[in-house]
Design a protein around this motif. Structure first.
Motif, short mmCIF file in Angstrom:
data_model
loop_
_atom_site.label_atom_id
_atom_site.label_comp_id
_atom_site.label_asym_id
_atom_site.label_seq_id
_atom_site.Cartn_x
_atom_site.Cartn_y
_atom_site.Cartn_z
N ASP A 196 44.35 15.52 -10.91
CA ASP A 196 45.66 15.92 -10.65
C ASP A 196 45.76 15.92 -9.05
OD1 ASP A 196 46.61 16.66 -13.18
OD2 ASP A 196 45.93 18.86 -12.74
N GLU A 197 45.20 15.99 -8.17
CA GLU A 197 45.02 15.79 -6.73
C GLU A 197 45.68 14.12 -6.56
OE1 GLU A 197 42.35 18.91 -4.70
OE2 GLU A 197 41.41 17.40 -5.66
N VAL A 198 44.94 13.42 -7.26
CA VAL A 198 45.18 11.90 -7.08
C VAL A 198 46.61 11.64 -7.63
CG1 VAL A 198 44.67 9.51 -8.07
CG2 VAL A 198 42.98 11.18 -7.60
N ARG A 199 47.04 12.46 -8.82
CA ARG A 199 48.39 12.16 -9.33
C ARG A 199 49.59 12.82 -8.30
NH1 ARG A 199 49.18 11.40 -14.70
NH2 ARG A 199 51.33 12.71 -14.61
N GLN A 200 49.12 13.81 -7.55
CA GLN A 200 50.00 14.17 -6.43
C GLN A 200 50.04 13.33 -5.32
OE1 GLN A 200 48.45 17.88 -4.70
NE2 GLN A 200 50.60 18.31 -3.53
N ILE A 201 49.11 12.58 -4.80
CA ILE A 201 49.16 11.63 -3.90
C ILE A 201 50.09 10.45 -4.24
CG2 ILE A 201 47.91 10.14 -2.68
CD1 ILE A 201 45.38 11.88 -2.81
N GLU A 202 49.95 10.08 -5.60
CA GLU A 202 50.78 9.11 -5.96
C GLU A 202 52.26 9.73 -6.22
OE1 GLU A 202 50.13 5.83 -6.54
OE2 GLU A 202 48.33 6.31 -5.26
N GLY A 203 52.71 10.77 -5.92
CA GLY A 203 53.99 11.29 -6.22
C GLY A 203 54.39 11.70 -7.82
N TRP A 204 53.23 11.88 -8.39
CA TRP A 204 53.59 12.21 -10.07
C TRP A 204 53.10 13.78 -10.04
CZ3 TRP A 204 49.69 7.79 -11.75
CH2 TRP A 204 50.50 6.54 -11.48
N ASN A 205 53.84 14.33 -11.06
CA ASN A 205 53.35 15.90 -11.15
C ASN A 205 51.92 15.94 -12.02
OD1 ASN A 205 56.20 16.84 -10.42
ND2 ASN A 205 57.03 16.49 -12.55
N PRO A 206 51.43 17.01 -11.93
CA PRO A 206 50.28 17.30 -12.53
C PRO A 206 50.35 17.33 -14.10
CG PRO A 206 50.56 18.75 -10.84
CD PRO A 206 51.69 18.24 -10.92
N ARG A 207 49.30 16.80 -14.84
CA ARG A 207 49.22 17.03 -16.15
C ARG A 207 49.68 18.29 -16.79
NH1 ARG A 207 47.14 12.38 -18.70
NH2 ARG A 207 45.97 10.97 -17.14
N LYS A 208 50.33 18.35 -17.89
CA LYS A 208 50.72 19.54 -18.35
C LYS A 208 49.34 20.23 -19.31
CE LYS A 208 55.68 18.61 -18.97
NZ LYS A 208 56.71 18.56 -20.19
N GLU A 209 49.17 21.50 -19.13
CA GLU A 209 48.11 21.96 -19.88
C GLU A 209 48.05 21.64 -21.34
OE1 GLU A 209 47.56 26.07 -18.98
OE2 GLU A 209 47.50 25.81 -17.05
N GLU A 210 47.15 21.12 -22.03
CA GLU A 210 47.13 21.02 -23.51
C GLU A 210 47.07 22.07 -24.33
OE1 GLU A 210 43.78 18.78 -23.18
OE2 GLU A 210 44.62 16.83 -22.40
N PRO A 211 47.76 22.20 -25.48
CA PRO A 211 47.80 23.21 -26.58
C PRO A 211 46.28 23.43 -26.93
CG PRO A 211 49.43 21.88 -26.96
CD PRO A 211 48.54 21.18 -25.98
N ALA A 212 45.90 24.72 -27.24
CA ALA A 212 44.67 25.02 -27.79
C ALA A 212 44.23 24.18 -29.00
CB ALA A 212 44.74 26.50 -28.25
N GLY A 213 42.98 23.72 -28.87
CA GLY A 213 42.50 23.01 -29.96
C GLY A 213 42.81 21.36 -29.73
N VAL A 214 43.48 21.21 -28.94
CA VAL A 214 43.88 19.71 -28.82
C VAL A 214 43.24 19.01 -27.57
CG1 VAL A 214 45.90 18.08 -28.19
CG2 VAL A 214 46.16 20.10 -29.74
N ARG A 215 42.82 17.91 -27.55
CA ARG A 215 41.77 17.47 -26.33
C ARG A 215 42.33 16.13 -25.95
NH1 ARG A 215 35.53 17.93 -26.77
NH2 ARG A 215 35.90 17.09 -24.39
N SER A 216 42.61 15.65 -24.78
CA SER A 216 42.90 14.25 -24.64
C SER A 216 41.59 13.50 -24.80
CB SER A 216 43.28 14.11 -23.07
OG SER A 216 44.61 14.96 -22.97
N PRO A 217 41.68 12.25 -25.13
CA PRO A 217 40.70 11.25 -25.45
C PRO A 217 39.92 11.24 -24.10
CG PRO A 217 42.56 9.96 -25.47
CD PRO A 217 43.07 11.57 -25.57
N ALA A 218 38.51 11.12 -24.05
CA ALA A 218 37.68 10.91 -22.97
C ALA A 218 37.85 9.38 -22.18
CB ALA A 218 36.36 11.29 -23.26
N PRO A 219 37.84 9.26 -21.29
CA PRO A 219 37.58 7.73 -20.64
C PRO A 219 36.44 7.19 -21.48
CG PRO A 219 37.71 9.36 -18.85
CD PRO A 219 37.61 10.21 -20.15
#
Length: 395
Positions: A363-386
């Protein structure tokens, strides 16, 4: 002594004579030599290009205000009046980049840049206004402090005290008034100006044909006129470029070559570009001089420019704001990291290293690039790992 000067001296004011060499830069219209003013110096393309490159670059740098606590930790204060001026404009007539650009350009050309501090009725900072140095007369008070008398060109004169202005100085001789680097290298600038003047005079007054036709004997006036009309009608103009010329009667064509004197003038003008770049600490590729350019030094020119040219001026600005405008515990930072935005590979490699070493999170990198932080994900939902993390989880 005039009556006004006598009255001012009784009140503790002192007016300096502009003819005094140490204070010569205070007089309007005087630049750095008796024959060439700072305004005239901008007729030299290199001086104008270097000034614009530095001033516009610093004006475009993001300016952030921080508050530092007792433990040394910093917190950005976006609500501070200085931060607000950076966003909405330094005054109703000029944006923040325009104001900073004028301020820096004045300091580069005359050795001094002046911003008047404007405050609202409750004493809070409300604006910054650029004052042209040529319209300012400086007086030294009996206390040793400076007072700035600004004439607006409409017959009005206002006095500003040191606490009411931001005075950006180039290196001084007396600790009070900046001296332009153009004045310190006056002979170099005069030589460049003389070379330009010689070239302009040559082009304006010189007669330099592209070639000569030699004729045996003496031509009659009608023969000379006929030959001239034939050449003008057949070979002059872009449409006739490259056409074969047929000469008879023993006439021969000789191309006119550049003389050693003219070649030396061209080399002098080229050398003047490098000399003037040295005065401003600007790499020649920054002002589009690619005569000695390679891929390697071109790639490093921007980094060199930011490190050795912009960073010292940025530090001067930060220090002047800390001295004149910001209260104790607050500081202004001009973020030079924005110059890496022109090199995506270097920028994102730096972000990757910062995340892997725990210096920054995503999120700090996104802020440096001028982007908003990622929205919090709903319970039970996970973003795919790198991909690299997913592979490590199965080991």
């Amino acid at each position: 002594m005039r009556l006004a000067d006598r009255l001012l001296s009784r009140l503790g004011y002192e007016r300096r004579d502009a003819s005094d060499p140490s204070w010569a830069a205070l007089a309007p219209g005087i630049g750095y030599t008796a024959s060439l003013s700072a305004r005239a110096a901008e007729n030299l393309a290199t001086v104008l290009a270097c000034t614009n490159a530095i001033a516009s670059a610093i004006g475009s740098i993001p300016a952030l205000v921080y508050r530092r606590d007792a433990e040394g930790n910093r917190t950005e204060v976006a609500s501070h009046p200085v931060a607000r001026l950076c966003r909405v404009g330094a005054n109703p007539g000029m944006s923040w980049p325009d104001t900073i650009e004028h301020w820096i350009a004045s300091a580069l050309l005359t050795g001094n840049g002046l911003l008047a501090i404007e405050r609202s009725g409750n004493g809070q900072l409300s604006g910054l206004r650029w004052l042209p140095w040529g319209m300012v007369t400086v007086a030294e008070l009996s206390s040793g402090r400076l007072a700035y008398d600004y004439a607006d060109g409409r017959g009005n004169v206002r006095r500003y005290l040191e606490s009411e202005v931001l005075h950006l100085r180039d290196r001084t001789d007396d600790g009070k008034i900046g001296r332009s680097r153009l004045s310190r290298a006056a002979e170099t600038v005069q030589a460049a100006h003389a070379a330009n003047t010689a070239a302009s005079s040559f082009l304006a007054n010189g007669a330099r044909p592209s070639g000569l036709i030699e004729v045996p004997g003496t031509m009659k006036p009608e023969q000379r006129q006929s030959l001239r009309e034939q050449i003008q009608g057949t070979h002059e103009g872009a449409a006739n470029a490259g056409r074969t010329m047929v000469l008879d009667g023993g006439m021969t064509w000789k191309a006119n070559q550049i003389s050693p004197e003219d070649a030396e003038l061209l080399e002098t003008r080229q050398f003047a570009v490098v000399e003037l770049c040295r005065l401003f600490q600007v790499p020649p590729p920054i002002i589009q001089d690619y005569s000695h350019n390679t891929f390697t030094n071109s790639a490093q020119a921007g980094l060199w420019f930011a490190t050795f040219c912009l960073a010292p001026w940025a530090r001067k600005i930060e220090a002047e704001f800390a001295r004149s405008v910001l209260p104790t515990g607050y500081e202004l930072e001009l973020d030079l990291s924005g110059f890496l935005r022109g090199d995506p590979e270097t920028r994102w490699n730096a972000h990757k290293i910062a995340i892997e070493t725990g210096v920054l999170d995503a999120d700090e990198v996104r802020q440096i690039e001028g982007w908003n932080p990622r929205k919090e994900e709903p319970a039970g939902v996970r973003s795919p790992a790198p991909a690299n993390q997913g592979e490590q989880s199965h080991v």
